[in-house]
Design an enzyme around this catalytic site. Structure first.
Site, PDB file in Angstrom:
ATOM      1  N   ASP A 182       0.823  -1.205   0.000  1.00  0.00           N
ATOM      2  CA  ASP A 182       0.000   0.000   0.000  1.00  0.00           C
ATOM      3  C   ASP A 182       0.866   1.268   0.000  1.00  0.00           C
ATOM      4  OD1 ASP A 182      -2.480   1.283   0.072  1.00  0.00           O
ATOM      5  OD2 ASP A 182      -3.278  -0.102   1.565  1.00  0.00           O
TER       6      ASP A 182
ATOM      7  N   TRP B 234      -3.013   3.439  -5.709  1.00  0.00           N
ATOM      8  CA  TRP B 234      -4.281   4.075  -6.100  1.00  0.00           C
ATOM      9  C   TRP B 234      -4.174   4.942  -7.357  1.00  0.00           C
ATOM     10  CZ3 TRP B 234      -2.481   6.521  -1.234  1.00  0.00           C
ATOM     11  CH2 TRP B 234      -2.519   5.624  -0.155  1.00  0.00           C
ATOM     12  N   GLY B 235      -3.200   4.649  -8.215  1.00  0.00           N
ATOM     13  CA  GLY B 235      -3.089   5.413  -9.465  1.00  0.00           C
ATOM     14  C   GLY B 235      -2.296   6.697  -9.335  1.00  0.00           C
TER      15      GLY B 235
ATOM     16  N   ASP C 182     -10.421   3.388  -3.417  1.00  0.00           N
ATOM     17  CA  ASP C 182     -11.092   2.175  -2.948  1.00  0.00           C
ATOM     18  C   ASP C 182     -12.513   2.027  -3.488  1.00  0.00           C
ATOM     19  OD1 ASP C 182      -8.786   2.034  -1.541  1.00  0.00           O
ATOM     20  OD2 ASP C 182      -9.733   1.710   0.410  1.00  0.00           O
TER      21      ASP C 182
HETATM   22  C1  GAL Z   1      -6.224   1.161   1.285  1.00  0.00           C
HETATM   23  C2  GAL Z   1      -6.289   0.186   0.141  1.00  0.00           C
HETATM   24  C3  GAL Z   1      -7.366  -0.838   0.464  1.00  0.00           C
HETATM   25  C4  GAL Z   1      -7.024  -1.531   1.768  1.00  0.00           C
HETATM   26  C5  GAL Z   1      -6.839  -0.497   2.873  1.00  0.00           C
HETATM   27  C6  GAL Z   1      -6.330  -1.127   4.163  1.00  0.00           C
HETATM   28  O1  GAL Z   1      -5.232   2.092   1.022  1.00  0.00           O
HETATM   29  O2  GAL Z   1      -6.577   0.851  -1.049  1.00  0.00           O
HETATM   30  O3  GAL Z   1      -7.492  -1.767  -0.589  1.00  0.00           O
HETATM   31  O4  GAL Z   1      -5.865  -2.296   1.611  1.00  0.00           O
HETATM   32  O5  GAL Z   1      -5.912   0.490   2.492  1.00  0.00           O
HETATM   33  O6  GAL Z   1      -6.179  -0.188   5.185  1.00  0.00           O
END
Ligand code: GAL
Length: 378
Positions: free
Chosen positions: A127, A162-163, A184
């Protein structure tokens, strides 16, 4: 690891978020086998955020599993997952903390890669939260990729920024096998539609080696769990799953597989749609006809075995009506003497040979998908 087809599996985040445990992972592994999901190709079981303690071990500096959730440690969970014939996936973050505020891997990449290797990990979702401002994001993905490539296990890197930072331009060069390109998803038609449409110009960057990940599927969530929103109808879930398949997206299920309903199970194991998603040639689709600002598009995609996938979409909220294209528009003029034999991807029904044009009518939020084989015109 060279990823030649979009990865398939299950990820805990959409439904469970922090409510993960040894028990629910084992039950999910059982369900993936018993319900035929593994046989259909879903082989990765991925634990997302919230699996560790809030702080690293002060002596070893390692990330440590939360013993309330995972009292037997992660290796035991991983061994169980492997004993079912599945692959085991985990989660960390390029920043100093994960998005849910657990330790991230920033400046600990090699130590953490070694820890994941000890766990028997096969997949790492990585992430982008809490990235120090002056840190170079591309370099952080290169670093974890090198750490994974040095750790002694074959671990698929699933990037998740996230792109941001024009990721599609450089992610393939890091060695990642898939990359998240959007924010998300939540369990609603508008959410998956907007995510899908946002990537229309970028799917050409998705190919064997590294696939565009438009997030875990909400199909079958029925508005329960962490990313519940307004929920989707059966028709909308069908459209979501078909779009992901048409555009060769990774298929990571997000509903609770222990109680997946029959309609969802049938949809996500549909052999025609999975065949499109997993096509070995991995060509991107193209727009045959653009309509209503991409809300009523017709797409085609060249597949192996002289086949094509054809998809009609009606992503409008309230318009139903005819849609049509001439075979000439995909490179099959009448003068070629060729036509298309269509199979309905949802029902498997052989619809016979269509010459000249294909036309149909779709309700709002619906889609039609065909596998088309090049045949002699009648
Ligand atoms: C976001 C991610 C999600 C999930 C989440 C967990 O940044 O896009 O898919 O992994 O964190 O906290």
């Amino acid at each position: 690891m060279f990823v030649n087809k979009p990865p398939m599996g299950f990820n805990t985040w959409n439904t469970f978020a922090e409510n993960i445990s040894d028990e629910m992972i084992r039950e999910t592994a059982d369900a993936m086998v018993e319900k035929g999901l593994l046989a259909a190709g879903y082989n990765y079981l991925v634990i997302d955020d919230c699996w560790s303690k809030r702080q690293r071990d002060p002596e070893t500096d390692k990330i440590v599993p939360d013993e309330k959730k995972f009292p037997n440690g992660m290796k035991a969970v991983s061994d169980y997952v492997h004993s079912k014939g599945l692959k085991f996936g985990m989660y960390s973050c390029a920043g100093v903390r994960t998005c849910a505020d657990y330790p991230g891997s920033f400046a600990h990449e090699y130590l953490d890669a070694a820890t994941f290797a000890e766990y028997g990990c096969d997949f790492l979702k990585y992430d982008y939260c809490y990235k120090p401002k002056d840190a170079d994001g591309a370099l952080l993905y290169r670093k974890i990729s090198m750490a994974l490539r040095s750790c002694g296990r074959d671990i698929l890197l699933s990037a998740c920024n996230w792109g941001c930072d024009d990721v599609h331009k450089w992610i393939r060069s890091t060695g990642a096998g898939m990359y998240r390109s959007t924010g998300d998803i939540s369990d609603s038609f508008v959410s998956f539609r907007d995510i899908f449409v946002s990537q229309l110009d970028n799917f050409v960057y998705s190919a064997p080696g590294c696939f565009n990940d438009i997030d875990m599927l909400t199909v079958g969530m029925r508005n329960r769990g962490n990313v519940a929103a307004s929920g989707c109808t059966d028709v909308e879930y069908r459209t979501e799953f078909a779009l992901w398949c048409m555009f060769a997206a990774p298929l990571m299920l997000g509903c609770d597989l222990r109680c997946i309903d029959d309609a969802t199970l049938k949809l996500v194991t549909n052999p025609y749609l999975i065949r499109i998603d997993q096509d070995e040639e991995g060509h991107p689709p193209f727009i045959v006809r653009e309509g209503w600002n991409n809300m009523r598009n017709i797409y085609a995609r060249v597949l192996s075995d002289n086949e094509l996938a054809i998809m009609f979409t009606n992503l409008t909220d309230d318009y139903a009506g005819n849609m049509c294209f001439a075979l000439d528009e995909i490179g099959l003029p009448i003068s070629s003497g060729k036509a298309l034999r269509l199979t309905d991807a949802f029902s498997g029904e052989d619809l016979g040979v269509s010459s000249e044009r294909i036309q149909l009518s779709l309700e709002a939020h619906d889609c039609a998908v065909f596998i088309a084989k090049i045949a002699d015109a009648k």
